[in-house]
Design a protein around this motif. Sequence first.
Motif, short mmCIF file in Angstrom:
data_model
loop_
_atom_site.label_atom_id
_atom_site.label_comp_id
_atom_site.label_asym_id
_atom_site.label_seq_id
_atom_site.Cartn_x
_atom_site.Cartn_y
_atom_site.Cartn_z
N VAL A 165 4.85 5.74 8.72
CA VAL A 165 4.74 5.37 7.27
C VAL A 165 4.28 6.89 6.55
CG1 VAL A 165 3.92 4.21 5.26
CG2 VAL A 165 5.02 2.91 7.27
N ILE A 166 3.30 7.13 7.26
CA ILE A 166 2.43 8.33 6.57
C ILE A 166 3.28 9.69 6.61
CG2 ILE A 166 0.08 7.17 6.64
CD1 ILE A 166 -0.26 9.12 9.11
N LEU A 167 3.98 9.80 7.81
CA LEU A 167 4.83 10.83 7.99
C LEU A 167 6.10 11.09 6.92
CD1 LEU A 167 5.17 11.26 11.59
CD2 LEU A 167 3.89 12.82 10.17
N LEU A 189 -4.71 4.80 2.78
CA LEU A 189 -4.48 5.15 4.00
C LEU A 189 -5.46 4.69 4.95
CD1 LEU A 189 -2.93 8.69 3.53
CD2 LEU A 189 -1.69 6.77 3.98
N VAL A 190 -6.78 4.72 4.69
CA VAL A 190 -7.70 4.05 5.29
C VAL A 190 -7.60 2.71 5.59
CG1 VAL A 190 -10.13 3.57 5.49
CG2 VAL A 190 -9.40 6.10 4.73
N VAL A 191 -7.22 2.00 4.55
CA VAL A 191 -7.14 0.35 4.60
C VAL A 191 -5.80 0.43 5.74
CG1 VAL A 191 -6.29 -1.71 3.45
CG2 VAL A 191 -7.93 -0.01 2.41
N MET A 192 -4.60 0.91 5.32
CA MET A 192 -3.52 0.76 6.19
C MET A 192 -4.01 1.27 7.76
SD MET A 192 -0.50 2.47 4.02
CE MET A 192 0.74 2.11 5.29
N GLY A 193 -4.51 2.21 8.10
CA GLY A 193 -5.18 2.78 9.25
C GLY A 193 -6.18 1.42 10.04
N LEU A 194 -7.07 0.89 9.19
CA LEU A 194 -7.78 -0.26 9.84
C LEU A 194 -6.90 -1.51 10.19
CD1 LEU A 194 -10.93 0.23 7.47
CD2 LEU A 194 -10.58 0.95 9.91
N ILE A 195 -5.91 -1.75 9.45
CA ILE A 195 -5.05 -2.91 9.54
C ILE A 195 -4.14 -2.61 11.01
CG2 ILE A 195 -3.15 -4.09 8.86
CD1 ILE A 195 -4.21 -3.82 6.04
N LEU A 253 0.81 -1.26 -0.12
CA LEU A 253 0.09 -0.16 0.04
C LEU A 253 0.75 1.15 -0.01
CD1 LEU A 253 -2.88 -1.14 2.47
CD2 LEU A 253 -2.95 -1.13 0.02
N THR A 254 1.93 1.12 0.70
CA THR A 254 2.80 2.48 0.53
C THR A 254 3.65 2.42 -0.81
OG1 THR A 254 3.60 1.89 2.92
CG2 THR A 254 4.94 3.17 1.62
N LEU A 255 3.78 1.58 -1.47
CA LEU A 255 4.24 1.73 -2.90
C LEU A 255 3.06 2.22 -3.73
CD1 LEU A 255 5.97 -1.77 -3.43
CD2 LEU A 255 7.14 0.46 -3.25
N GLY A 273 1.83 8.17 -6.50
CA GLY A 273 1.01 9.23 -6.68
C GLY A 273 -0.45 8.65 -7.22
N THR A 274 -0.93 7.60 -6.81
CA THR A 274 -2.47 7.14 -7.20
C THR A 274 -3.21 8.11 -6.70
OG1 THR A 274 -3.92 5.35 -6.75
CG2 THR A 274 -2.37 5.76 -5.16
N ARG A 275 -4.43 8.43 -7.18
CA ARG A 275 -5.49 9.37 -7.05
C ARG A 275 -6.34 8.83 -5.70
NH1 ARG A 275 -8.34 11.33 -12.67
NH2 ARG A 275 -6.25 11.73 -13.66
N MET A 276 -6.13 7.42 -5.45
CA MET A 276 -6.79 6.81 -4.29
C MET A 276 -5.96 6.60 -3.09
SD MET A 276 -9.27 4.19 -6.22
CE MET A 276 -10.25 3.92 -4.77
N GLN A 277 -5.07 7.65 -2.79
CA GLN A 277 -4.07 7.29 -1.76
C GLN A 277 -4.78 7.46 -0.46
OE1 GLN A 277 -1.28 10.47 -1.07
NE2 GLN A 277 -2.41 12.07 -2.19
#
Length: 341
Positions: free
Chosen positions: A84-86, A40-46, A25-27, A32-36
């Motif tokens: 990661v997000i920072l 992030l929501v998926v990563m946050g829930l995980i 998901l980080t890749l 630069g995907t439009r659905m970043q």
Amino acid sequence: MNARLMWELVDKPKWAFRLVMFVFLTLGISTGTRMQYLYLVVMGLIALNGPAGDAFWILGLSRRDYNLQRRIEVGASVTIFVVVILLITQMPWFLIAGYLAIAAVVLFWDLTIPQTDKSRKKEILSQSSGRTDEGRFPPTIEGQLIDRPQVIGWILIVCLTVATSLIYWGIAVIWGGAWSQTVSILAIIWAAIFFMVYQDSLSSSLRDYVTFGGTRTFWAKRTILINAVVPGLLIAAGAVVPRWHLISALGAIYLLLVLMVIALGLTARTSWPVTAPVLIGAIALEVYIVIGINHESYILPTIAAVAGYVVGGLLLPSMARRTDIYSGGLARWLGMASTTS
């Protein structure tokens, strides 16, 4: 609860899978995907998912022990996510603060120890009425331990395929190809995850069926037939209806995909000499089908897929006899199987 016991209770395959998902998901975000933000929501829930509770029930540990373990694991996962997000995004500080506030609530909330239906073993009791939300299955070990989980799995596969197709079509019509391409990548990722879960279901089906007195050979014969129904219908529909050749190719893809799933589920130290050739052959035929679709050639790839599935079906009893039914298969190492099952 001492530190050594806490370390033993960590579901290490699940954590390995979580880190792999973070990388993928980080890749996606870094490209630069439009659905970043969806990524992030998926990563946050995980990151907010705590450990399974089955081991705590089996060991007789307390609710306090479970919540201590959960807080440490969730805290570590949230920390990795925030770092990661920072590092890779320009997310506004108030969104990060909001997520940390949600994480704080999750951390300090005192939860009861979760217990899965699988650990209760309610749905595998052969003396049950056989009545389920998905329909009626015979109150026998074959009906409850082979037919029920595999039929339900295919119902979910069909629903996932239909829903993904409709979403892809809708986004392609409304927003164009850029968004639809991103959705297709997400669909592939989650389809792979779902099939890994289904692979664990197949492994559990074999283990439970043998435990209740069934034979591995009968399980293999029944399994290869059940999993050929939906792909066979698709292949037949594509052969009968004009200009539906792509439907036949989809059925052929499903045939080989489920053959790979079965082989993966039965892969163990004692069975890999049989499962590995089946897996390699299925992958090679999948590539052949994809190449055929690109060249609008459908008949020969579909025939090859059917032949490959038949050969795999003939070898399935041998795979079932050789496998270690308590190993958990590949799903165990990818964090898809319960460590207590």
